[in-house]
Motif scaffolding. Sequence first.
Motif, PDB file in Angstrom:
ATOM      1  N   LEU A 422       0.814  -1.257  -0.189  1.00  0.00           N
ATOM      2  CA  LEU A 422      -0.076   0.028   0.054  1.00  0.00           C
ATOM      3  C   LEU A 422       0.763   1.363   0.088  1.00  0.00           C
ATOM      4  O   LEU A 422       0.485   2.277  -0.536  1.00  0.00           O
ATOM      5  CB  LEU A 422      -1.022  -0.043   1.174  1.00  0.00           C
ATOM      6  N   ALA A 423       1.735   1.304   0.651  1.00  0.00           N
ATOM      7  CA  ALA A 423       2.657   2.340   0.822  1.00  0.00           C
ATOM      8  C   ALA A 423       3.596   2.656  -0.514  1.00  0.00           C
ATOM      9  O   ALA A 423       3.540   3.842  -0.964  1.00  0.00           O
ATOM     10  CB  ALA A 423       3.660   2.097   2.203  1.00  0.00           C
ATOM     11  N   ALA A 424       3.723   1.643  -1.111  1.00  0.00           N
ATOM     12  CA  ALA A 424       4.455   1.710  -2.557  1.00  0.00           C
ATOM     13  C   ALA A 424       3.349   2.432  -3.669  1.00  0.00           C
ATOM     14  O   ALA A 424       3.834   3.022  -4.194  1.00  0.00           O
ATOM     15  CB  ALA A 424       4.983   0.426  -2.844  1.00  0.00           C
ATOM     16  N   ALA A 428       3.689   5.832  -5.537  1.00  0.00           N
ATOM     17  CA  ALA A 428       3.301   5.968  -7.167  1.00  0.00           C
ATOM     18  C   ALA A 428       2.313   7.069  -7.176  1.00  0.00           C
ATOM     19  O   ALA A 428       2.721   7.833  -8.296  1.00  0.00           O
ATOM     20  CB  ALA A 428       2.969   4.578  -7.520  1.00  0.00           C
ATOM     21  N   ALA A 429       1.298   6.845  -6.553  1.00  0.00           N
ATOM     22  CA  ALA A 429       0.315   7.970  -6.608  1.00  0.00           C
ATOM     23  C   ALA A 429       0.904   9.342  -6.398  1.00  0.00           C
ATOM     24  O   ALA A 429       0.519  10.362  -7.134  1.00  0.00           O
ATOM     25  CB  ALA A 429      -1.065   7.680  -5.537  1.00  0.00           C
ATOM     26  N   ARG A 430       1.718   9.474  -5.552  1.00  0.00           N
ATOM     27  CA  ARG A 430       2.193  10.796  -5.117  1.00  0.00           C
ATOM     28  C   ARG A 430       2.967  11.192  -6.261  1.00  0.00           C
ATOM     29  O   ARG A 430       3.009  12.530  -6.436  1.00  0.00           O
ATOM     30  CB  ARG A 430       3.086  10.788  -3.691  1.00  0.00           C
ATOM     31  N   ASP A 434      -1.212  12.446  -7.686  1.00  0.00           N
ATOM     32  CA  ASP A 434      -2.602  12.167  -7.491  1.00  0.00           C
ATOM     33  C   ASP A 434      -3.126  12.019  -6.041  1.00  0.00           C
ATOM     34  O   ASP A 434      -3.117  11.066  -5.284  1.00  0.00           O
ATOM     35  CB  ASP A 434      -2.875  10.684  -8.109  1.00  0.00           C
ATOM     36  N   TRP A 435      -3.280  13.371  -5.656  1.00  0.00           N
ATOM     37  CA  TRP A 435      -3.417  13.464  -4.221  1.00  0.00           C
ATOM     38  C   TRP A 435      -4.513  12.612  -3.570  1.00  0.00           C
ATOM     39  O   TRP A 435      -4.392  12.151  -2.466  1.00  0.00           O
ATOM     40  CB  TRP A 435      -3.461  15.078  -3.795  1.00  0.00           C
ATOM     41  N   PRO A 436      -5.612  12.715  -4.378  1.00  0.00           N
ATOM     42  CA  PRO A 436      -6.921  11.884  -3.627  1.00  0.00           C
ATOM     43  C   PRO A 436      -6.628  10.583  -3.259  1.00  0.00           C
ATOM     44  O   PRO A 436      -6.864   9.888  -2.313  1.00  0.00           O
ATOM     45  CB  PRO A 436      -7.950  12.193  -4.696  1.00  0.00           C
ATOM     46  N   ALA A 437      -6.039   9.973  -4.309  1.00  0.00           N
ATOM     47  CA  ALA A 437      -5.592   8.380  -4.123  1.00  0.00           C
ATOM     48  C   ALA A 437      -4.623   8.248  -3.126  1.00  0.00           C
ATOM     49  O   ALA A 437      -4.613   7.231  -2.116  1.00  0.00           O
ATOM     50  CB  ALA A 437      -4.927   7.934  -5.526  1.00  0.00           C
ATOM     51  N   SER A 438      -3.537   9.095  -2.938  1.00  0.00           N
ATOM     52  CA  SER A 438      -2.537   9.185  -1.812  1.00  0.00           C
ATOM     53  C   SER A 438      -3.310   9.210  -0.612  1.00  0.00           C
ATOM     54  O   SER A 438      -2.716   8.438   0.295  1.00  0.00           O
ATOM     55  CB  SER A 438      -1.509  10.352  -2.340  1.00  0.00           C
ATOM     56  N   ASP A 439      -4.163  10.194  -0.579  1.00  0.00           N
ATOM     57  CA  ASP A 439      -4.703  10.351   0.866  1.00  0.00           C
ATOM     58  C   ASP A 439      -5.659   8.984   1.196  1.00  0.00           C
ATOM     59  O   ASP A 439      -5.668   8.572   2.353  1.00  0.00           O
ATOM     60  CB  ASP A 439      -5.668  11.510   0.936  1.00  0.00           C
ATOM     61  N   ARG A 440      -6.264   8.533   0.173  1.00  0.00           N
ATOM     62  CA  ARG A 440      -6.990   7.305   0.465  1.00  0.00           C
ATOM     63  C   ARG A 440      -6.060   6.025   0.943  1.00  0.00           C
ATOM     64  O   ARG A 440      -6.416   5.492   1.727  1.00  0.00           O
ATOM     65  CB  ARG A 440      -7.863   6.966  -0.880  1.00  0.00           C
ATOM     66  N   LEU A 441      -5.019   5.911   0.275  1.00  0.00           N
ATOM     67  CA  LEU A 441      -4.173   4.864   0.473  1.00  0.00           C
ATOM     68  C   LEU A 441      -3.585   5.295   2.066  1.00  0.00           C
ATOM     69  O   LEU A 441      -3.315   4.213   2.682  1.00  0.00           O
ATOM     70  CB  LEU A 441      -2.920   4.805  -0.412  1.00  0.00           C
ATOM     71  N   ARG A 442      -3.265   6.536   2.191  1.00  0.00           N
ATOM     72  CA  ARG A 442      -2.931   6.682   3.583  1.00  0.00           C
ATOM     73  C   ARG A 442      -3.631   6.115   4.711  1.00  0.00           C
ATOM     74  O   ARG A 442      -3.325   5.766   5.796  1.00  0.00           O
ATOM     75  CB  ARG A 442      -2.395   8.269   3.927  1.00  0.00           C
ATOM     76  N   GLY A 443      -5.125   6.493   4.465  1.00  0.00           N
ATOM     77  CA  GLY A 443      -6.215   5.940   5.415  1.00  0.00           C
ATOM     78  C   GLY A 443      -6.140   4.415   5.421  1.00  0.00           C
ATOM     79  O   GLY A 443      -6.207   3.948   6.728  1.00  0.00           O
ATOM     80  N   LEU A 444      -5.883   3.776   4.207  1.00  0.00           N
ATOM     81  CA  LEU A 444      -5.808   2.072   4.389  1.00  0.00           C
ATOM     82  C   LEU A 444      -4.714   1.750   5.206  1.00  0.00           C
ATOM     83  O   LEU A 444      -4.760   0.814   6.080  1.00  0.00           O
ATOM     84  CB  LEU A 444      -5.575   1.668   2.972  1.00  0.00           C
ATOM     85  N   ILE A 445      -3.437   2.359   5.141  1.00  0.00           N
ATOM     86  CA  ILE A 445      -2.451   2.146   5.943  1.00  0.00           C
ATOM     87  C   ILE A 445      -2.524   2.362   7.398  1.00  0.00           C
ATOM     88  O   ILE A 445      -2.061   1.338   8.230  1.00  0.00           O
ATOM     89  CB  ILE A 445      -1.083   2.749   5.244  1.00  0.00           C
TER      90      ILE A 445
END
Length: 465
Positions: A422-424, A428-430, A434-445
């Motif tokens: 997820l972090a990787a 990649a999103a960053r 792609d900030w929205p995807a990045s923030d969503r992934l941060r939440g999942l992590i």
Amino acid sequence: MTFKIYNTLTRQLEEFVPAQPPAVRMYTCGPTVYNYAHIGNFRAYVFEDLLRRQLKYRGFAPCQVMNLTDVDDKTIKGARAAGRPLQKYTQTYKEAFFADLQTLNIERAEHYPAATEHVPEMIALIETLFRKGYAYRSEDGSVYFNISRFENYGRLARLDLAGLKPGARIAQDEYLKDNAADFALWKAWSPEDGDVAWDAPWGRGRPGWHIECSAMSMKYLGPGFDLHTGGIDNIFPHHEDEIAQSEAATGVPFSRYWMHCAHLVVDGRKMSKSLGNFYTLRDLLERGFTGREIRYVLASAHYRQALNFTIESLEAARAALRRVDEFRERLAAAAPGGPASQPDWLAQAHNAFRQGMDDDLNTAEALAALFEMVHAGNRLADAGRLTPVDAGAALAALDDMDRVFGFLAAPERKPDEAVLKLAAERQAARSRRDWPASDRLRGLIAERGWLVQDVPDGYKLKPRA
RNA sequence: GGCGCGAUAGCCAAGUGGUUAGGCACGGGUCUGCAAAACCUGUUACGCCGGUUCAAUUCCGGCUCGCGCCUCCA
């Protein structure tokens, strides 16, 4: 600089000088294994561990004995209630106790004698007391210590026998003693005891609580030793009685130094089940706190001062330790190495730490010194003036302080595959902004218990704790 | 009644006859896509009344409040 401690016996700060340095023979009152020990019990054990570690830090070689009381009213009652044999019942709590010690990073003592394994020694000691005229048998077969024969009785607790007021807490009709203030060396068998009984020359029964510590300390440490510790509530009657029995039997001074740990209160009130502020170590672990954080809180106040334990203090401990961990990480990243150094800012903090601990285990001062060091080191690092050599020296100082503190080492935790993936993905999103995807992934992590921190050359994963 | 302890900033907690304890929290700043974290930085407190002193949070006396022990609680 010498190591000074407050000796309850003299009520003074004294330089600690054992009889045969570097050996230090010390006895610490251990748990009654009828239940899980609570956080207040552990305050005393952490204090004793800090003392033990400080002694080692100062070059002494402690031989520590901690007893396990596995036969008394509470254990017998508990075993009956649980419908289990006494030995099996207490075994459960002995094991829990040792597991808890490990959780709190408390070093192992040299000896953990159990009362039930030393009954012959206790019987022998009581026989000696009979022979010397200090013990007497009552009608029911119990044996008592005649305190009127021991002239120094009350010296430790500073109690005047004449001022002792037989109050509500003593059931006058419960025991058949000559004098209400006499204490039991041996308790005659009663039906509630079931099969918990030993044969003694004066009759069947079980040892009293106090005699246990006298018999076991003598066995492992000799008739007189250096240091005896325990909770403040043990001063009277337990320790007073230990002194009376032991000195009456051996004729030599029992312990030369006594140290007592003050109580812990929770939210400013005495811990009690009815107030809902009663915590075992396990309760706190279940709430997500770590042994390390709990140890920090228990060690952060001076041992002779009542400690106010709160959930907020655990949270404060978590934040404080995180700061230490960040500092350590920063030092390690400075690629330390090279010849030994001792810059002023480091030497000063290190000395303040030693002075604090030497001053009757002033952990609060020692802790302040630690944070002075963190502060000074961070400032230098921010200014780009922390050399690798000094960073290495600071790391070494941290490790040195941790010989006593025992909570500075950060536990290693590694993220699992899913989190790494997820972090990787987030990285990649960053990189494609792609900030929205990045923030969503941060939440999942975060849901998986990890925190992503963006740093100049990538990202770091930190346990959320 | 006896013995003993304590009262320090929003919270926790050291210490001292005059000079910034420390931690957490909070405010400001740096950094950052935003955050978070981290770091820097700021907030000057000693229960009440007397006394001693050039000077008291610190020493002395009194008071108030809270707490512990006074026969098997760490």
